[in-house]
Motif scaffolding. Sequence first.
Motif, PDB file in Angstrom:
ATOM      1  N   TYR A 218       0.685  -1.303   0.164  1.00 32.95           N
ATOM      2  CA  TYR A 218      -0.160  -0.233  -0.048  1.00 32.95           C
ATOM      3  C   TYR A 218       0.823   1.072  -0.118  1.00 32.95           C
ATOM      4  O   TYR A 218       1.971   1.381   0.703  1.00 32.95           O
ATOM      5  CB  TYR A 218      -1.029   0.142   1.325  1.00 32.95           C
ATOM      6  N   LYS A 219       0.688   2.245  -0.540  1.00 29.92           N
ATOM      7  CA  LYS A 219       1.332   3.487  -0.840  1.00 29.92           C
ATOM      8  C   LYS A 219       0.699   4.708  -0.072  1.00 29.92           C
ATOM      9  O   LYS A 219      -0.422   4.873  -0.665  1.00 29.92           O
ATOM     10  CB  LYS A 219       1.848   3.680  -2.247  1.00 29.92           C
ATOM     11  N   LEU A 220       1.248   5.212   0.698  1.00 30.02           N
ATOM     12  CA  LEU A 220       0.884   6.564   1.419  1.00 30.02           C
ATOM     13  C   LEU A 220       1.469   7.552   0.541  1.00 30.02           C
ATOM     14  O   LEU A 220       2.452   7.783   0.337  1.00 30.02           O
ATOM     15  CB  LEU A 220       1.351   6.452   2.880  1.00 30.02           C
ATOM     16  N   TRP A 221       0.479   8.811   0.196  1.00 28.77           N
ATOM     17  CA  TRP A 221       1.037   9.740  -0.578  1.00 28.77           C
ATOM     18  C   TRP A 221       0.769  10.842   0.527  1.00 28.77           C
ATOM     19  O   TRP A 221      -0.287  11.353   0.608  1.00 28.77           O
ATOM     20  CB  TRP A 221       0.005   9.976  -1.762  1.00 28.77           C
ATOM     21  N   ILE A 283      -3.306   5.674  -0.635  1.00 29.86           N
ATOM     22  CA  ILE A 283      -3.936   6.718   0.444  1.00 29.86           C
ATOM     23  C   ILE A 283      -3.363   8.162   0.270  1.00 29.86           C
ATOM     24  O   ILE A 283      -2.193   8.123   0.758  1.00 29.86           O
ATOM     25  CB  ILE A 283      -3.961   5.891   1.721  1.00 29.86           C
ATOM     26  N   ILE A 284      -3.858   9.161  -0.173  1.00 29.42           N
ATOM     27  CA  ILE A 284      -3.636  10.332  -0.263  1.00 29.42           C
ATOM     28  C   ILE A 284      -4.018  10.991   1.333  1.00 29.42           C
ATOM     29  O   ILE A 284      -4.943  10.827   1.805  1.00 29.42           O
ATOM     30  CB  ILE A 284      -4.110  11.344  -1.196  1.00 29.42           C
ATOM     31  N   MET A 285      -2.819  11.496   1.821  1.00 31.19           N
ATOM     32  CA  MET A 285      -3.028  11.991   3.404  1.00 31.19           C
ATOM     33  C   MET A 285      -2.400  12.904   3.951  1.00 31.19           C
ATOM     34  O   MET A 285      -1.202  13.155   3.312  1.00 31.19           O
ATOM     35  CB  MET A 285      -3.012  10.783   4.262  1.00 31.19           C
ATOM     36  N   GLY A 286      -2.807  13.850   4.686  1.00 27.95           N
ATOM     37  CA  GLY A 286      -2.223  14.933   5.253  1.00 27.95           C
ATOM     38  C   GLY A 286      -3.035  16.208   5.640  1.00 27.95           C
ATOM     39  O   GLY A 286      -4.241  15.968   5.326  1.00 27.95           O
ATOM     40  N   ASP A 287      -2.399  17.105   6.153  1.00 29.90           N
ATOM     41  CA  ASP A 287      -3.234  18.343   6.406  1.00 29.90           C
ATOM     42  C   ASP A 287      -3.243  18.974   5.088  1.00 29.90           C
ATOM     43  O   ASP A 287      -1.972  19.651   4.643  1.00 29.90           O
ATOM     44  CB  ASP A 287      -2.496  19.108   7.569  1.00 29.90           C
ATOM     45  N   LEU A 288      -4.090  19.065   4.182  1.00 33.29           N
ATOM     46  CA  LEU A 288      -3.831  19.848   2.933  1.00 33.29           C
ATOM     47  C   LEU A 288      -4.240  21.008   2.861  1.00 33.29           C
ATOM     48  O   LEU A 288      -4.197  22.038   1.901  1.00 33.29           O
ATOM     49  CB  LEU A 288      -4.788  18.806   2.078  1.00 33.29           C
ATOM     50  N   LEU A 364      -7.526   9.975   1.848  1.00 35.93           N
ATOM     51  CA  LEU A 364      -8.314   9.478   0.871  1.00 35.93           C
ATOM     52  C   LEU A 364      -7.787   8.364   0.141  1.00 35.93           C
ATOM     53  O   LEU A 364      -6.780   8.282  -0.423  1.00 35.93           O
ATOM     54  CB  LEU A 364      -8.391  10.751  -0.129  1.00 35.93           C
ATOM     55  N   PRO A 365      -8.349   7.302   0.091  1.00 37.48           N
ATOM     56  CA  PRO A 365      -7.989   6.012  -0.328  1.00 37.48           C
ATOM     57  C   PRO A 365      -8.424   6.064  -1.752  1.00 37.48           C
ATOM     58  O   PRO A 365      -9.391   6.565  -2.222  1.00 37.48           O
ATOM     59  CB  PRO A 365      -8.817   4.885   0.324  1.00 37.48           C
TER      60      PRO A 365
END
Length: 404
Positions: A218-221, A283-288, A364-365
């Motif tokens: 799985y890749k965390l973006w 999964i796109i993740m973080g404080d955007l 966001l998966p």
Amino acid sequence: MTHLMDRRCPVLTFSLILFALLATGLSGCASPSTTAVRIATFNTALSRDQEGALHAAFAKGDDAKARLVAEVIQRVRPDIVLLQEVDYDPTGQAYADFQRNYLNVSQNGAQQIHYDYIYAPPVNTGVLADVDLDGDGKITRPNDCYGFGRFDGHYGMVVLSKYPINQDQVLSLREKLWKDLPDNNLPSDYYNANAQSRLRLSSKTHDVVPIQIRKNQYKLWISHPTPPVFDGPEDRNGRRNYDEIGLWLNYLNPAISDSSLSIPHSGLSIKPGDVRPHAQRFIIMGDLNADPNDGESRPNAMNRLLSHEHINNAFTPTSAGAFEAANLQAGANLKHKTDPATDTGDWNDDPSKGSGNLRVDYVLPSKDLNVTGSGVYWPTRDDPYAYLNKASDHHLVWIDIELD
């Protein structure tokens, strides 16, 4: 993964929010099954303005804010968590100290939690550019850094994981130039030609972090774009925030050429409409730093990502606490269009001084992942853990993903 059974579910679905507000002591829900993995993002607001101050606090083990942050993590119990605003330490000792002195210690009776794997990328914040970015004739921190920061690594980030992180396969887009993003919004009326030719796009970093969970990768973006404020009529931060989010769209969209940003796509022939190999199990993740409708981000900054065909948008993390806070705090919140139950950040509610509460933190998966649960950790005022709302001006966001 028996630890999953000990989790409290800190949120309820929106359909149950009104019931939650009327009920007393209602703060739990069914635990996810042992076939699920919980993935979270949390802007901890732990960064300090003095270099080394946060690392010293981690080493001492008695910092009140760090204890609250650790307790939030212990209550939610994510298997993988991205922490933001944790000052970068190239030695790794600070993260080990946080693990040993905070996460491995029960906070107010919460069960301790341990992560075997850590990934902390270098960031652009506090890294001086070799060009005068603000045009004052000097090259000085913080305004002439690739990302606003008072020292190298200010406002950094770290991934804590119970699963192996394939660090030798990490893809970093940290040094990609803003000018090289197709259809970029780089303000040529603010930055001179020399600055435009050198300014990086990412204010911290954009990294693709592979994690091995059972038989699959799985890749965390991960990223933390600049807030779209603290600028002038040129809107340089609003433009940069828009384009930092747009970098992930560039990475997703096969109709855009890879060559300008040197983004690899494994050499396969990809046509518009195809799914890239890297656009699976991500999964796109973080404080955007962008709300879908409210605040000062540029129009459509987030919605173009939320509505992307490769994003699983069948769910939205919510909390009863966010819904309650927006109504009680009123002010700027009364004119917001975004569902207040989805808010993740709590700011000044005076319309003349602040934006009120916004949804800015995301997990966001990809479309191919099955989400079985999600939430925002924002306890209501009558919750016994309401004091944890003081941990940060952001609230932890999590999703549960069913494993293959």
